[in-house]
Scaffold this motif. Structure first.
Motif, PDB file in Angstrom:
ATOM      1  N   GLY A 212       5.880 -51.256  28.434  1.00  0.00           N
ATOM      2  CA  GLY A 212       7.203 -50.911  27.682  1.00  0.00           C
ATOM      3  C   GLY A 212       7.390 -51.838  26.443  1.00  0.00           C
ATOM      4  N   TRP A 213       6.879 -53.236  26.479  1.00  0.00           N
ATOM      5  CA  TRP A 213       7.233 -54.089  25.504  1.00  0.00           C
ATOM      6  C   TRP A 213       6.035 -54.154  24.324  1.00  0.00           C
ATOM      7  CZ3 TRP A 213       8.163 -60.142  26.342  1.00  0.00           C
ATOM      8  CH2 TRP A 213       8.497 -60.524  25.289  1.00  0.00           C
TER       9      TRP A 213
ATOM     10  N   TYR B 160       9.159 -50.686  33.061  1.00  0.00           N
ATOM     11  CA  TYR B 160       9.066 -49.916  31.743  1.00  0.00           C
ATOM     12  C   TYR B 160      10.195 -49.960  31.005  1.00  0.00           C
ATOM     13  CZ  TYR B 160       7.804 -46.904  28.191  1.00  0.00           C
ATOM     14  OH  TYR B 160       7.433 -46.306  26.841  1.00  0.00           O
ATOM     15  N   GLY B 161      10.974 -49.628  31.545  1.00  0.00           N
ATOM     16  CA  GLY B 161      12.533 -49.332  30.726  1.00  0.00           C
ATOM     17  C   GLY B 161      12.960 -50.797  30.339  1.00  0.00           C
ATOM     18  N   VAL B 162      12.882 -51.928  30.948  1.00  0.00           N
ATOM     19  CA  VAL B 162      13.188 -53.313  30.186  1.00  0.00           C
ATOM     20  C   VAL B 162      12.239 -53.442  29.324  1.00  0.00           C
ATOM     21  CG1 VAL B 162      13.191 -55.636  30.920  1.00  0.00           C
ATOM     22  CG2 VAL B 162      14.239 -53.872  32.592  1.00  0.00           C
TER      23      VAL B 162
ATOM     24  N   LEU C  76      13.279 -54.333  25.155  1.00  0.00           N
ATOM     25  CA  LEU C  76      12.893 -55.509  24.336  1.00  0.00           C
ATOM     26  C   LEU C  76      12.118 -54.987  23.040  1.00  0.00           C
ATOM     27  CD1 LEU C  76      11.703 -57.747  27.184  1.00  0.00           C
ATOM     28  CD2 LEU C  76      13.823 -58.138  25.679  1.00  0.00           C
ATOM     29  N   TRP C  77      11.205 -54.022  23.250  1.00  0.00           N
ATOM     30  CA  TRP C  77      10.329 -53.769  22.215  1.00  0.00           C
ATOM     31  C   TRP C  77      11.248 -53.104  20.971  1.00  0.00           C
ATOM     32  CZ3 TRP C  77       9.823 -48.336  20.234  1.00  0.00           C
ATOM     33  CH2 TRP C  77       8.884 -48.291  19.545  1.00  0.00           C
ATOM     34  N   TRP C  78      12.118 -52.333  21.570  1.00  0.00           N
ATOM     35  CA  TRP C  78      13.118 -51.664  20.613  1.00  0.00           C
ATOM     36  C   TRP C  78      13.988 -52.626  19.664  1.00  0.00           C
ATOM     37  CZ3 TRP C  78      13.688 -47.601  17.771  1.00  0.00           C
ATOM     38  CH2 TRP C  78      14.671 -47.484  17.117  1.00  0.00           C
ATOM     39  N   ARG C  79      14.351 -53.636  20.726  1.00  0.00           N
ATOM     40  CA  ARG C  79      15.290 -54.964  20.003  1.00  0.00           C
ATOM     41  C   ARG C  79      14.586 -55.651  18.904  1.00  0.00           C
ATOM     42  NH1 ARG C  79      16.326 -60.123  21.125  1.00  0.00           N
ATOM     43  NH2 ARG C  79      18.472 -60.752  20.311  1.00  0.00           N
ATOM     44  N   GLN C  80      13.141 -55.743  19.505  1.00  0.00           N
ATOM     45  CA  GLN C  80      12.304 -56.489  18.417  1.00  0.00           C
ATOM     46  C   GLN C  80      12.330 -55.723  17.198  1.00  0.00           C
ATOM     47  OE1 GLN C  80       8.744 -58.478  20.042  1.00  0.00           O
ATOM     48  NE2 GLN C  80       7.659 -56.985  18.947  1.00  0.00           N
ATOM     49  N   LEU C  81      11.993 -54.553  17.283  1.00  0.00           N
ATOM     50  CA  LEU C  81      11.975 -53.736  16.029  1.00  0.00           C
ATOM     51  C   LEU C  81      13.239 -53.749  15.203  1.00  0.00           C
ATOM     52  CD1 LEU C  81      10.042 -50.284  16.886  1.00  0.00           C
ATOM     53  CD2 LEU C  81       9.075 -52.355  15.723  1.00  0.00           C
TER      54      LEU C  81
ATOM     55  N   LEU D 213       7.416 -47.419  43.137  1.00  0.00           N
ATOM     56  CA  LEU D 213       7.470 -46.316  41.982  1.00  0.00           C
ATOM     57  C   LEU D 213       8.508 -46.620  41.016  1.00  0.00           C
ATOM     58  CD1 LEU D 213       6.071 -43.244  43.606  1.00  0.00           C
ATOM     59  CD2 LEU D 213       4.892 -44.930  42.163  1.00  0.00           C
ATOM     60  N   LEU D 214       9.920 -46.857  41.752  1.00  0.00           N
ATOM     61  CA  LEU D 214      11.062 -47.084  40.953  1.00  0.00           C
ATOM     62  C   LEU D 214      11.035 -48.542  40.115  1.00  0.00           C
ATOM     63  CD1 LEU D 214      13.941 -46.087  43.304  1.00  0.00           C
ATOM     64  CD2 LEU D 214      13.157 -44.798  41.194  1.00  0.00           C
ATOM     65  N   SER D 215      10.377 -49.436  40.695  1.00  0.00           N
ATOM     66  CA  SER D 215      10.241 -50.785  39.929  1.00  0.00           C
ATOM     67  C   SER D 215       9.336 -50.644  38.819  1.00  0.00           C
ATOM     68  CB  SER D 215       9.700 -51.822  40.985  1.00  0.00           C
ATOM     69  OG  SER D 215       8.151 -51.550  41.070  1.00  0.00           O
TER      70      SER D 215
END
Length: 319
Positions: A107-108, A158-160, A164-169, A151-153
């Motif tokens: 995700g990140w 991944y969502g978390v 963070l990746w989107w916020r970093q961008l 599987l839910l974890s």
């Protein structure tokens, strides 16, 4: 060591610590669980983890992305194997517990174009293996709820990481004072628009803006007053601009506007409306995009028009 630490990035540090964590779990397996696992496989995975961790730390911020991708693929294969062990509940539970480590990395640090397919592959592989392991059946020793939680974890982490990746961008592409795009963010949007521009559709204009006598304002009233003028002007622009318009700060008092769907005449009307609602005086120059333009060429034409207007203003004042 301190010099090497300064060369690290979040990506390289995460790879380093994640591989060392996985290596530690393999060492624990070799010490306390060797009678139920394949020692040769564990040793191979342990060597791969150690080599990957050392390589990530050695490369630092220049660590190649393929190292992480290869590591993820190895992890998917190894965890699928351990999840399939119908006579080894300890390995199955350990595999479920380790899923968030890789999901968070995907995700990140991996672009969604690669991360999402890898996530789907891992979910498909893990689900198929779980469905075939009696330990994870509803009446099994571990049970289906534990498998579902694992599987839910995976999806949650991944969502978390993606957040963070989107916020970093967003942070990297945003001007901290005014909250609009910075030069990097604007050029990325401009390049994207230019790639889609054709003679029949996708037309837009770019406007270069420069505040009048901004240095005099800073000298007379301080930089706080100058910052306040920039912020208030941007806020007034936002109230008048259309939903698809983009504003960016590319220098101290230098801004650019991207106005989609208008020609030079339409863009001029938009800018004149912005000037009417602005308390602070500023000059501007407009350039209409044409197919084949580069970002530098388009911005240069807008800058040229801007400085022509500033020269005319100075001539008017002297007259």
């Amino acid at each position: 060591m301190s010099h090497q630490l300064r060369r690290q990035s979040p990506h390289s540090l995460y790879l380093t610590f994640a591989t060392l964590l996985l290596a530690l779990t393999l060492v624990i397996d070799l010490l306390f669980h060797s009678n139920q696992i394949s020692p040769w496989l564990v040793w191979l995975l342990l060597i791969a983890c150690l080599v990957g961790g050392v390589a990530a730390f050695a490369f630092g911020r220049s660590v190649p992305n393929w190292i992480g991708i290869v590591g993820v693929m190895l992890f998917i294969g190894a965890q699928s194997y351990f999840l399939s062990l119908a006579d080894d509940p300890q390995s199955v539970i350990s595999s479920l517990q380790q899923m968030p480590v890789i999901a968070f990395y995907l995700g990140w640090f991996v672009r969604p174009a690669f991360a999402v397919p890898l996530l789907l592959v891992s979910l498909s592989a893990f689900s198929a293996v779980i469905a075939g392991n009696p330990l994870l059946w509803p009446d099994g020793a571990i049970g289906t709820p534990v498998a579902v939680h694992g599987l839910l974890s995976l999806v949650f982490c991944y969502g978390v990481g993606f957040t963070l990746w989107w916020r970093q961008l967003r942070v990297a592409a945003t001007d901290p004072l005014t909250g609009v795009c910075n030069r990097r963010g604007f050029v990325e949007r401009l390049d994207s628009r230019l790639r889609r521009l054709t003679a029949r559709r996708g037309g837009f204009c770019v406007v270069a803006v420069d505040f009048d006598d901004f240095k005099r304002l800073n000298d007379a009233h301080g930089h706080a007053a100058g910052d306040a003028a920039l912020i208030s002007t941007v806020e007034s622009w936002r109230e008048e601009m259309r939903s698809g318009d983009v504003v960016a700060r590319i220098g101290g008092d230098e801004f650019v506007l991207l106005l989609p769907g208008v020609d030079a005449a339409g863009g001029t009307a938009v800018v004149q409306r912005l000037q009417q609602g602005s308390v602070n005086a500023w000059s501007w120059g407009i350039a209409e995009a044409v197919p084949g333009d580069t970002a530098d060429e388009l911005l240069a034409r807008a800058d040229s028009a801007l400085y022509e207007q500033k020269h005319r203003k100075r001539g008017d004042l002297r007259a």
